[in-house]
Motif scaffolding. Structure first.
Motif, short mmCIF file in Angstrom:
data_model
loop_
_atom_site.label_atom_id
_atom_site.label_comp_id
_atom_site.label_asym_id
_atom_site.label_seq_id
_atom_site.Cartn_x
_atom_site.Cartn_y
_atom_site.Cartn_z
N ILE A 122 0.87 -1.18 0.00
CA ILE A 122 0.00 0.00 0.00
C ILE A 122 0.90 1.22 0.00
CG2 ILE A 122 -0.15 -0.01 2.53
CD1 ILE A 122 -2.99 1.13 2.27
N ALA A 123 0.54 2.24 -0.78
CA ALA A 123 1.35 3.46 -0.86
C ALA A 123 0.43 4.66 -1.00
CB ALA A 123 2.32 3.38 -2.04
N GLY A 124 0.91 5.79 -0.51
CA GLY A 124 0.15 7.02 -0.67
C GLY A 124 0.14 7.88 0.58
N ASN A 125 -1.01 8.39 0.91
CA ASN A 125 -1.17 9.33 2.03
C ASN A 125 -0.55 8.78 3.31
OD1 ASN A 125 -2.86 10.36 4.48
ND2 ASN A 125 -3.10 11.89 2.88
N PRO A 126 0.40 9.50 3.90
CA PRO A 126 1.13 8.95 5.06
C PRO A 126 0.25 8.70 6.29
CG PRO A 126 1.71 11.26 4.70
CD PRO A 126 0.92 10.82 3.50
N LEU A 127 -0.77 9.52 6.49
CA LEU A 127 -1.64 9.32 7.65
C LEU A 127 -2.48 8.05 7.47
CD1 LEU A 127 -2.28 10.58 10.37
CD2 LEU A 127 -4.08 11.93 9.25
N ILE A 128 -2.96 7.82 6.25
CA ILE A 128 -3.71 6.60 5.97
C ILE A 128 -2.80 5.39 6.12
CG2 ILE A 128 -5.01 5.30 4.23
CD1 ILE A 128 -5.85 7.98 3.01
N VAL A 129 -1.59 5.47 5.56
CA VAL A 129 -0.64 4.35 5.66
C VAL A 129 -0.31 4.05 7.11
CG1 VAL A 129 1.73 3.63 5.12
CG2 VAL A 129 0.32 4.70 3.36
N LYS A 130 -0.13 5.08 7.92
CA LYS A 130 0.16 4.88 9.35
C LYS A 130 -0.99 4.19 10.06
CE LYS A 130 0.83 7.54 13.63
NZ LYS A 130 1.39 6.39 14.34
N ALA A 131 -2.22 4.65 9.82
CA ALA A 131 -3.39 4.05 10.47
C ALA A 131 -3.60 2.62 9.99
CB ALA A 131 -4.64 4.90 10.18
N PHE A 132 -3.40 2.41 8.69
CA PHE A 132 -3.48 1.04 8.17
C PHE A 132 -2.46 0.15 8.86
CE2 PHE A 132 -1.72 -2.16 5.30
CZ PHE A 132 -2.85 -2.90 5.03
N GLY A 133 -1.26 0.67 9.08
CA GLY A 133 -0.22 -0.10 9.76
C GLY A 133 -0.61 -0.49 11.17
N ASP A 134 -1.33 0.38 11.86
CA ASP A 134 -1.79 0.05 13.21
C ASP A 134 -2.79 -1.10 13.18
OD1 ASP A 134 -0.20 2.00 14.32
OD2 ASP A 134 -1.79 3.51 14.43
N VAL A 135 -3.72 -1.06 12.23
CA VAL A 135 -4.68 -2.16 12.10
C VAL A 135 -3.97 -3.44 11.67
CG1 VAL A 135 -6.69 -2.99 10.80
CG2 VAL A 135 -6.64 -0.63 11.63
N LYS A 136 -3.08 -3.31 10.73
CA LYS A 136 -2.34 -4.47 10.24
C LYS A 136 -1.52 -5.12 11.35
CE LYS A 136 1.01 -5.78 6.65
NZ LYS A 136 1.93 -6.44 7.59
N ASP A 137 -0.93 -4.29 12.18
CA ASP A 137 -0.10 -4.80 13.28
C ASP A 137 -0.91 -5.67 14.24
OD1 ASP A 137 2.53 -4.89 14.14
OD2 ASP A 137 2.22 -3.35 15.65
N ASN A 138 -2.23 -5.43 14.26
CA ASN A 138 -3.12 -6.24 15.10
C ASN A 138 -3.84 -7.33 14.31
OD1 ASN A 138 -3.40 -5.03 18.02
ND2 ASN A 138 -3.17 -3.29 16.64
N SER A 139 -3.42 -7.53 13.05
CA SER A 139 -4.07 -8.50 12.19
C SER A 139 -3.13 -9.60 11.70
CB SER A 139 -4.69 -7.81 10.97
OG SER A 139 -5.62 -6.82 11.36
N ASP A 140 -1.87 -9.27 11.47
CA ASP A 140 -0.92 -10.28 11.01
C ASP A 140 0.47 -9.93 11.53
OD1 ASP A 140 0.73 -8.74 8.99
OD2 ASP A 140 -1.19 -8.58 7.95
#
Length: 417
Positions: A270-288
């Motif tokens: 995933i690439a693009g808006n840094p705030l979206i990428v950061k928030a996605f990373g938080d969810v991802k960190d709790n998913s895999d």
């Protein structure tokens, strides 16, 4: 009451409403892909000596490039690659940023803050609603299309608003037709170009309008781009992120599944808006816990060698040319897509003096059962079927044989269009 019966009753009552609640598993509807599976099995049983030509499979027919496989073997043998990858390694993120610049002319992507690896694009689509959707929020989806973002929106208590992709609008969504109240409540807009199943490509002008519309309505854009590097006839690979302002409003998902024959490897970004990428990373960190580091390193090698994709594109382009010519000879109105390995054609109305086809599904079932040609029907916005040029064939001579066999099977009747 037996223990087994008690447990079955107890468990049946515990299922979440999002998957059917107490009625889970009791639905007798047969869904599209299950119907295709059953029809294929019935056709094979009825005609065991006839080759079934599978034009419905949406995954590559060949292995990944030998150098990518060799890189995986090399990295898999290193003890330092054995552990958790979490949200990804710098080497992969840096390769993804280079790939966006070298292939799509996207400048200024920061691999540290604006890129994260994903275990394929599908999990990313499943996780993004958790970043944005509260009960009552809206995700705008295009149909026909890939439903995962919408499915998880509904899981979270959100709503899905569907925008049809029609031939009259070049299979692009009409943003101006979205009602104001939907646009006001929407959090996410899903786009996918080159498109599955239509094969349509977006234009810079369209994406510029998307950016303007998203800013006006404060909607986040999710551009799903797994086919973006598979383009034909001089059409250059094109990224949403190359459009001015795109990074202000959204993100783009890339996958190596289709463009590098790495479907089962499960790697993308995933690439693009840094705030979206950061928030996605938080969810991802709790998913895999991240994809195997050796796979990330092999994928990074692939991203730095886009000529691998160019060879794959040339094969699909050749197959599209042959299939389009064959279908048009029969009477279809097939147009070679600008990208993807899908060919989307309108179903005939019927057979002269015989069977009628009221839907794409009826025609697709006819093709499987009577002609042993498997396709995928789409009836969301017209009566269409999707052919895939990922059919099994080793070399150009074998490709021509398969296409000629399709033409032979479809010319013993006369279709009405």
């Amino acid at each position: 009451m037996s223990v087994e019966k008690y447990q079955s009753t107890f468990i049946q009552e515990q299922f979440a409403g999002r998957i059917g609640g107490s009625n889970y598993g009791k639905d007798t509807n047969i869904y599209k892909f299950e119907k295709i599976k059953r029809a294929k099995a019935a056709a094979k049983q009825a005609f065991p000596d006839v080759e079934l030509i599978d034009m419905g499979v949406g995954e590559p027919d060949e292995m990944a490039d030998a150098q990518i496989v060799a890189k995986l073997a090399e990295e898999a043998s290193k003890p330092e690659n054995r552990g958790y990858a979490d949200n990804g390694i710098p080497a992969f993120k840096e390769a993804a940023a280079r790939y966006l610049k070298n292939v799509f002319s996207v400048d200024g992507i920061d691999p540290v803050t604006e890129v994260l690896h994903t275990i394929g694009a599908k999990p990313a689509l499943a996780m993004l609603p958790s970043v944005f959707i509260n009960p009552g929020d809206v995700t705008i989806m295009t149909v026909p299309g890939y439903p995962v973002l919408g499915t998880h929106t509904k899981y979270l208590g959100g709503e899905v608003y569907n925008v049809k992709l029609t031939k009259e609008n070049n299979f692009l969504p009409d943003l101006d037709a979205i009602p104001e109240d939907i646009a006001r409540r929407a959090k996410l807009l899903y786009l996918n170009y080159p498109n599955n199943p239509t094969g349509a490509a977006a234009t810079p002008e369209f994406f510029a309008k998307v950016v303007e519309w998203a800013k006006k309505n404060q909607v986040v854009v999710v551009h799903d781009a797994p086919y973006s590097a598979l383009t034909y006839d001089g059409v250059k690979p094109f990224s949403f992120l190359s459009v001015p302002g795109a990074k202000d409003v959204g993100v783009e998902l890339h996958s190596l599944s289709k463009s590098y024959n790495m479907t089962g490897w499960r790697i993308g970004f995933i690439a693009g808006n840094p705030l979206i990428v950061k928030a996605f990373g938080d969810v991802k960190d709790n998913s895999d816990s991240g994809q195997f580091i050796a796979i990330q390193k092999a994928a990074a090698y692939g991203l730095d060698h886009p000529e691998i994709t160019e060879v794959i594109s040339a094969k699909y382009s050749r197959r599209h040319n042959m299939l389009v010519a064959a279908l048009n000879e029969i009477g279809f109105r097939a147009e070679k897509p600008k990208g993807s390995f899908f060919l989307y054609v309108e179903a005939p109305k019927g057979i002269k003096g015989g069977q009628r086809f009221e839907s794409g599904e009826e025609f697709s079932q006819y093709l499987i059962r009577e002609k042993l040609i498997s396709t995928v029907p789409w009836d969301d916005a017209g009566r269409f079927v999707r052919f895939s040029v990922t059919f099994i064939a080793q070399g150009e001579a074998e490709e021509r044989r398969v296409i000629e066999e399709i033409k032979r099977r479809l010319t013993d009747v006369e279709f009405e269009f």
